[in-house]
Write an enzyme that holds these catalytic residues in place. Structure first.
Site, PDB file in Angstrom:
ATOM      1  CB  CYS A 110     -20.362 -59.935   1.526  1.00  0.00           C
ATOM      2  SG  CYS A 110     -20.120 -61.838   1.375  1.00  0.00           S
ATOM      3  CD  GLU A 125     -20.143 -65.191  -5.136  1.00  0.00           C
ATOM      4  OE1 GLU A 125     -21.063 -64.174  -4.454  1.00  0.00           O
ATOM      5  OE2 GLU A 125     -20.504 -66.036  -5.670  1.00  0.00           O
ATOM      6  CG  LEU A 126     -19.584 -57.907  -6.812  1.00  0.00           C
ATOM      7  CD1 LEU A 126     -20.000 -57.109  -7.707  1.00  0.00           C
ATOM      8  CD2 LEU A 126     -17.998 -58.011  -6.652  1.00  0.00           C
ATOM      9  N   GLY A 149     -15.083 -59.260  -3.295  1.00  0.00           N
ATOM     10  CA  GLY A 149     -14.722 -58.171  -2.644  1.00  0.00           C
ATOM     11  C   GLY A 149     -15.851 -56.802  -2.796  1.00  0.00           C
ATOM     12  CD1 TRP A 187      -9.575 -56.897   3.831  1.00  0.00           C
ATOM     13  CD2 TRP A 187     -10.835 -57.901   5.704  1.00  0.00           C
ATOM     14  NE1 TRP A 187     -10.588 -55.949   4.012  1.00  0.00           N
ATOM     15  CE2 TRP A 187     -11.454 -56.658   5.177  1.00  0.00           C
ATOM     16  CE3 TRP A 187     -11.313 -58.826   6.963  1.00  0.00           C
ATOM     17  CZ2 TRP A 187     -12.512 -56.078   6.045  1.00  0.00           C
ATOM     18  CZ3 TRP A 187     -12.285 -58.011   7.618  1.00  0.00           C
ATOM     19  CH2 TRP A 187     -13.012 -56.562   6.963  1.00  0.00           C
ATOM     20  N   PRO A 246      -4.408 -62.960  -2.862  1.00  0.00           N
ATOM     21  CG  PRO A 246      -3.277 -63.942  -0.924  1.00  0.00           C
ATOM     22  CD  PRO A 246      -3.122 -63.864  -2.490  1.00  0.00           C
TER      23      PRO A 246
HETATM   24  P1  ADP Z   1     -12.917 -54.979   1.124  1.00  0.00           P
HETATM   25  O1  ADP Z   1     -13.796 -53.907   1.453  1.00  0.00           O
HETATM   26  O2  ADP Z   1     -13.285 -56.759   1.457  1.00  0.00           O
HETATM   27  O3  ADP Z   1     -11.389 -54.947   1.436  1.00  0.00           O
HETATM   28  P2  ADP Z   1     -12.296 -54.644  -1.515  1.00  0.00           P
HETATM   29  O4  ADP Z   1     -13.019 -54.815  -2.802  1.00  0.00           O
HETATM   30  O5  ADP Z   1     -11.613 -53.403  -1.386  1.00  0.00           O
HETATM   31  O6  ADP Z   1     -13.139 -55.046  -0.201  1.00  0.00           O
HETATM   32  O7  ADP Z   1     -11.098 -55.667  -1.724  1.00  0.00           O
HETATM   33  C1  ADP Z   1     -11.104 -57.070  -2.129  1.00  0.00           C
HETATM   34  C2  ADP Z   1      -9.709 -57.227  -2.603  1.00  0.00           C
HETATM   35  O8  ADP Z   1      -9.480 -56.685  -3.882  1.00  0.00           O
HETATM   36  C3  ADP Z   1      -8.702 -57.183  -1.762  1.00  0.00           C
HETATM   37  O9  ADP Z   1      -7.656 -58.244  -2.105  1.00  0.00           O
HETATM   38  C4  ADP Z   1      -7.962 -55.989  -2.280  1.00  0.00           C
HETATM   39  O10 ADP Z   1      -6.458 -55.877  -2.090  1.00  0.00           O
HETATM   40  C5  ADP Z   1      -8.303 -56.083  -3.544  1.00  0.00           C
HETATM   41  N1  ADP Z   1      -8.428 -54.774  -4.557  1.00  0.00           N
HETATM   42  C6  ADP Z   1      -8.882 -53.498  -3.877  1.00  0.00           C
HETATM   43  N2  ADP Z   1      -8.630 -52.640  -5.014  1.00  0.00           N
HETATM   44  C7  ADP Z   1      -8.323 -53.281  -6.066  1.00  0.00           C
HETATM   45  C8  ADP Z   1      -8.111 -52.940  -7.515  1.00  0.00           C
HETATM   46  N3  ADP Z   1      -8.235 -51.428  -7.961  1.00  0.00           N
HETATM   47  N4  ADP Z   1      -7.733 -53.917  -8.281  1.00  0.00           N
HETATM   48  C9  ADP Z   1      -7.539 -55.108  -8.128  1.00  0.00           C
HETATM   49  N5  ADP Z   1      -7.673 -55.405  -6.708  1.00  0.00           N
HETATM   50  C10 ADP Z   1      -8.309 -54.570  -5.759  1.00  0.00           C
END
Ligand code: ADP
Length: 483
Positions: free
Chosen positions: A287, A253-254, A231, A153, A178
């Site tokens: 990030c 991209e973590l 994420g 987001w 997204p």
């Molecule tokens: P952030 O801290 O930026 O929210 P996340 O890694 O939690 O980072 O989220 C990044 C994306 O991954 C978001 O679109 C979120 O909805 C999605 N997401 C979170 N958990 C999972 C999961 N277990 N499987 C697939 N997508 C996920």
């Protein structure tokens, strides 16, 4: 301000169609917590449909010349620029960042579409000197196939174009899911993709709250060749593991934990300006945000004084208001997590030089904060903050600074300010990071390879290297030539 109806998608865009559903979810404005829109919630069946659509659309899209694809992508780029303001409004409403920053992100995201539309024309193969006179050896490059992706987001538009543009330019078809917190920017991109004439099934957007369920299909489906994620590291690790079942190519991209080092030969005013941009952009929710500010002992007090004056002058408020430089955090839970880490660090000996508490505006607003006397083991320094808090760590030698900077599992972005040319090279080479800003607080641009080392990721986005992530190399050995 309201959403331009031309850009307003109220459900997923799959195979060139807009999907409605009785099951909907709310999109809220982080500045007020009020609902902006209701969006149809995509389920597993629709996810499967998107995969089938992307597979069906692949042969015709792949068969187009790179020039033909570039012409269509160029229209998409032009439309993003034409609607820059309206796309910015949508982003500020659902994400909270100040409108000027949102419009900046739209332009930045669009730039990837232009760049890769052109770069698609330069996916060169190679010929290899042969080991035998009756053979000729060549490498051709082909699109990997169907690409699926999941984005966060914090950059609701550019994190999508950074993946979709090289994928489409290379001849792949694409599915994006997204974040459920910011679906409207993604749907607006789909509205413009449709207007630009991107064929049905080539660019699909799934908006839904079942992140795990949709993510499982996108990482495990045998018809998907490549999975690209932006994420957190925790979720990235899980998605890499899921992708292993079908040996998908992955790009990740973590998270980061960027050091921002100020040496005693730095231009302190420039360092303050850089720290301000790096730390407080998007309310600290990127990030590559400076996560730990390391300052050499003999310039420490002067730097802290200048930084405190500059941060005190920032304006917190609703991103739609003129002059606001820091918006709210994405939600109140994010605020609670950050505040808890500030308090835990203060309990361990950190001192509050500025802020240190939720903002008087309430809701998800946090006061821009500076903490001094921080050590690398405090929770505010050991983990990615994702908020407007600048922890300052004092150091005395260059070796110590590099050691502290590298003492993390992350390796995305690092920054440092120094003028001595020997030091500039030593530190540049010593930092275990994929990107290093030298006397610069903002380093990301379309021409440069964005990505991290260690637990910060796999692969690079942007630059001439970015398209390689969506290309398969095929070796041809042609024999029988002397017969
Ligand atoms: P952030 O801290 O930026 O929210 P996340 O890694 O939690 O980072 O989220 C990044 C994306 O991954 C978001 O679109 C979120 O909805 C999605 N997401 C979170 N958990 C999972 C999961 N277990 N499987 C697939 N997508 C996920």
């Amino acid at each position: 301000m309201t959403i331009n109806p031309i850009l307003f998608g109220q459900g997923s865009y799959v195979d060139g169609q807009w999907f409605e559903s009785d099951t909907q979810f709310s999109v809220t404005n982080p500045s007020s917590g009020t609902q902006i829109a209701q969006v149809a919630d995509a389920d597993i069946a629709l996810t499967e449909k998107a995969v089938a659509a992307a597979k069906k659309a692949l042969p015709a899209w792949r068969a187009k010349s790179a020039n033909e694809r570039a012409a269509i992508l160029r229209k998409w780029f032009d439309l993003m620029n034409e609607y820059q303001h309206d796309l910015g409004v949508i982003m500020t409403l659902e994400q909270g960042k100040p409108l000027a920053e949102a419009k900046g992100e739209v332009a930045y995201g669009a730039a990837y579409v232009e760049w890769f539309a052109e770069e698609g024309k330069r996916v060169y193969g190679e010929t290899i000197p042969s080991h035998a006179s009756d053979k000729r050896l060549m490498v051709i490059k082909q699109p990997v196939g169907v690409v699926a992706s999941i984005t966060p987001w914090n950059f609701p538009s550019s994190m999508i174009t950074r993946k979709a543009a090289p994928a489409l330019a290379a001849g792949c078809t694409f599915i994006i899911r997204p974040s459920e917190l910011t679906p409207l920017s993604a749907l607006a991109l789909a509205k413009l993709a449709e207007l630009a004439g991107i064929p049905a099934g080539v660019f699909n957007v799934l908006v839904g709250t079942d992140a795990k369920g949709i993510g499982k299909v996108l990482t495990e489906h045998p018809d998907i060749a490549k999975f690209s994620f932006t994420g957190s590291t925790a979720v990235g690790k899980l998605l890499i593991a899921q992708s292993a079942s079908t040996v998908k190519k992955v790009s990740m991209e973590l998270g980061g934990n960027a050091p921002f080092i100020v040496f005693d030969d730095a231009d302190l005013d420039a360092a303050v300006k850089g720290a301000l941009a790096s730390k407080y952009r998007n309310a600290g929710q990127t990030c590559v945000c400076a996560n730990r500010i390391l300052v050499q002992d003999n310039v420490h007090d002067a730097f802290v004084a200048k930084l405190t004056a500059a941060v005190s002058a920032m304006t917190v408020g609703d991103g739609m208001e003129e002059g606001v430089t820091i918006g709210p955090l994405i939600h109140e839970q994010a605020l609670a997590n950050i505040h808890q880490r500030v308090e835990a660090s203060v309990a361990m000996g950190a001192k509050v030089a500025l802020g240190g508490e939720p903002h008087s505006l309430g809701g998800a607003y946090y006061t821009p904060t500076i903490l001094t006397h921080v050590t690398n083991d405090m929770p505010i320094a050991a983990l990615e903050i994702f908020g407007p808090v600048a922890p300052i760590i004092k150091f005395s030698t260059e070796e110590e600074a590099i050691a502290i900077a590298n003492d993390t599992e992350f390796g995305l972005a690092a920054y440092f300010y120094a003028r001595d040319i020997g030091r500039v090279w030593r530190v540049s080479e010593g930092l275990e990071y994929g990107m290093v800003g030298i006397n610069e607080g903002i380093l990301s641009n379309v021409a440069a390879p964005f990505g991290g080392m260690k637990s910060s990721g796999l692969g690079r986005e942007g630059s001439r290297h970015g398209i390689e992530e969506y290309i398969e190399m095929k070796y041809l050995c042609m024999g029988g030539l002397d017969a």
